[in-house]
Design an enzyme around this catalytic site. Sequence first.
Site, PDB file in Angstrom:
ATOM      1  N   LYS A 182       0.793 -30.451 -28.357  1.00 47.79           N
ATOM      2  CA  LYS A 182       1.714 -31.520 -27.939  1.00 47.79           C
ATOM      3  C   LYS A 182       1.412 -32.739 -28.821  1.00 47.79           C
ATOM      4  CE  LYS A 182       3.284 -35.045 -25.486  1.00 47.79           C
ATOM      5  NZ  LYS A 182       3.306 -36.039 -26.563  1.00 47.79           N
ATOM      6  N   GLY A 235      -6.981 -39.497 -27.837  1.00 46.69           N
ATOM      7  CA  GLY A 235      -6.059 -40.555 -27.435  1.00 46.69           C
ATOM      8  C   GLY A 235      -6.795 -41.622 -26.639  1.00 46.69           C
ATOM      9  N   SER A 236      -6.050 -42.289 -25.785  1.00 47.71           N
ATOM     10  CA  SER A 236      -6.619 -43.438 -25.076  1.00 47.71           C
ATOM     11  C   SER A 236      -7.411 -43.019 -23.838  1.00 47.71           C
ATOM     12  CB  SER A 236      -5.483 -44.369 -24.645  1.00 47.71           C
ATOM     13  OG  SER A 236      -4.664 -43.697 -23.717  1.00 47.71           O
ATOM     14  N   THR A 239      -5.197 -42.220 -20.706  1.00 46.87           N
ATOM     15  CA  THR A 239      -4.690 -40.851 -20.641  1.00 46.87           C
ATOM     16  C   THR A 239      -5.831 -39.873 -20.373  1.00 46.87           C
ATOM     17  OG1 THR A 239      -2.968 -41.479 -22.213  1.00 46.87           O
ATOM     18  CG2 THR A 239      -3.315 -39.127 -21.878  1.00 46.87           C
ATOM     19  N   GLY A 240      -6.972 -40.112 -20.990  1.00 42.44           N
ATOM     20  CA  GLY A 240      -8.124 -39.233 -20.773  1.00 42.44           C
ATOM     21  C   GLY A 240      -8.451 -39.081 -19.297  1.00 42.44           C
ATOM     22  N   GLU A 258     -11.638 -37.131 -26.865  1.00 40.85           N
ATOM     23  CA  GLU A 258     -12.017 -38.003 -27.996  1.00 40.85           C
ATOM     24  C   GLU A 258     -11.198 -39.268 -27.814  1.00 40.85           C
ATOM     25  OE1 GLU A 258     -14.030 -36.170 -30.011  1.00 40.85           O
ATOM     26  OE2 GLU A 258     -13.414 -34.201 -29.301  1.00 40.85           O
ATOM     27  N   CYS A 293      -9.478 -44.843 -34.770  1.00 45.10           N
ATOM     28  CA  CYS A 293     -10.343 -44.848 -33.588  1.00 45.10           C
ATOM     29  C   CYS A 293     -11.706 -45.451 -33.896  1.00 45.10           C
ATOM     30  CB  CYS A 293     -10.494 -43.441 -33.029  1.00 45.10           C
ATOM     31  SG  CYS A 293     -11.111 -42.262 -34.228  1.00 45.10           S
ATOM     32  N   GLU A 388     -10.084 -52.316 -26.581  1.00 45.13           N
ATOM     33  CA  GLU A 388      -9.600 -51.796 -27.856  1.00 45.13           C
ATOM     34  C   GLU A 388      -8.199 -52.338 -28.127  1.00 45.13           C
ATOM     35  OE1 GLU A 388      -8.416 -47.615 -28.115  1.00 45.13           O
ATOM     36  OE2 GLU A 388      -9.544 -47.485 -29.981  1.00 45.13           O
TER      37      GLU A 388
END
Length: 484
Positions: A182, A235-236, A239-240, A258, A293, A388
């Site tokens: 995705k 990703g962020s 979302t994690g 990650e 990142c 971030e």
Amino acid sequence: MNTLRRAPVPAQKLLIDGAWQDGSGTPFAVTSPIDGSRLTTLEAATEADVERAVAAARRAFDSGVWSRAAPAARKKVLHAIADRIEAEALDLAVLGVRDNGTELAMALKAEPGSAAGTFRYYAEALDKVNGEIAPTAPDVLGLVHRMPVGVVGAIVPWNFPLMIGAWKLAPALAMGNSVVLKPAETASLSLLRLAQICADCGLPEGVLNVVTGAGAETGSALALSMGVDVLAFTGSGVTGRRLLEASARSNLKRVYLELGGKSPNVVFADAPDLREAAKVSAAGIFRNSGQVCVAGSRLLVQASVHDEFLALLKAEAEALRVGDPLAEGTQIGAVNSEAQLARVLSFMEGAGEIVTGGARILENTGGTYMAPTIVAGVGAQDRLFQEEVFGPVLAVTPFSDEAEAVRLANATDFGLAAAVWTSDLSRAHRMVAAIRAGVVHVNTYGGADNTVPLGGVGQSGNGHDKSLHALQKYVDLRTAWIKL
Ligand code: NAD
């Protein structure tokens, strides 16, 4: 170049079971951050589409066409994919840049360049992964097999889609798994092209499926699917967290995260060359408009050289040529989207002493550009120190001695990357040990390759991409206990 940058991009489809097909959702537009033009449309995969992709991946896995193929056969396909990525490097890079805005020079290196290297690395690695014979009593034989896990769901972000996509795909495929990928809404095009390359190079139907669409619908369906065994995510942190919840609410799939960072770049007065440190530090935060990142987004600088170093850094930042990422000589391209630019600019409100930048530029182009920005006098409690930004914004904080540098370096929830600039070898080693981060650079910033792992500690995540270590994410251990 002019032909490539204007080449029409057909409406994109989903890749399920070896066939490009429509999704059940309403297709949505892809806008280029270079000039705001409309590039094409992407399918919006619904839960039903995702489940079809997962089912296709499972069928391919169970058939053994890839999962039980001889390692030499898998190796051949992965090498062929690497060859094709290299042969089509410019096309892939330009397509990706039109989609996500990264400056072309960097995209060429970090996207097809890196992705080809990653497929080659895991092609070479896959037949060096051995099982084990356990030291059991002589009347039994204990064997430990490394089995592919089954169906891997891979969810990736927009900043380096090919590079990060390859970090998931290549080791997962190398170990014999099937994948449902995705991509991010604002950076799907180069990964869709890569999927076609994989098919052309002999990856069997259904082994790689690609579903595009919104994170909240398509990504979420993949995370909740009962048919996905392992979820590999970049990703962020927001979302994690959702993915961990989705795992808990569904089938307890393993979730590798990650995530983001707020990486400290620590400059001591005894840095070997302050001018070089300023140049590399500027690249370390501003390349790809800070959408990296591991970006060195917090500069911690020893008070005795603070003013001198800031002057050098300001000169470096102001000399960077920001603009059309496909134009010759551009060093910094566009911010990925209007939404991302708005988020970055929100950090400028009440940000403190803006040494340079701080604003949107080149608005008349229709693109999303921001001036490299340095903010001085940032305190450890400030939003710019703790959160971030994922944009071209550097927060500067002075420190007095090594102990304070360590304290400040570790004063966030993140732990992805760091750098230390010093001529003192002992101090360099002390700092590598003391800073909580997945990678600590010494007298440089960035530039690691496939041979070393990348992953974070703390709220920067829990998994590692790259290196032989990444293979472990995509295997299960199976013991055979045999009575002799
Ligand atoms: P994001 O979390 O918003 O999106 C990443 C992916 O997750 C996208 O494909 C998105 O569609 C999907 N997604 C969003 N919501 C979802 C949901 N509810 N369920 C399932 N999937 C969902 O992140 P982003 O803005 O695309 O990327 C930037 C972030 O990625 C930054 O935090 C950056 O630091 C991080 N990043 C980390 C690394 C690393 O190696 N640690 C590398 C690159 C980027």
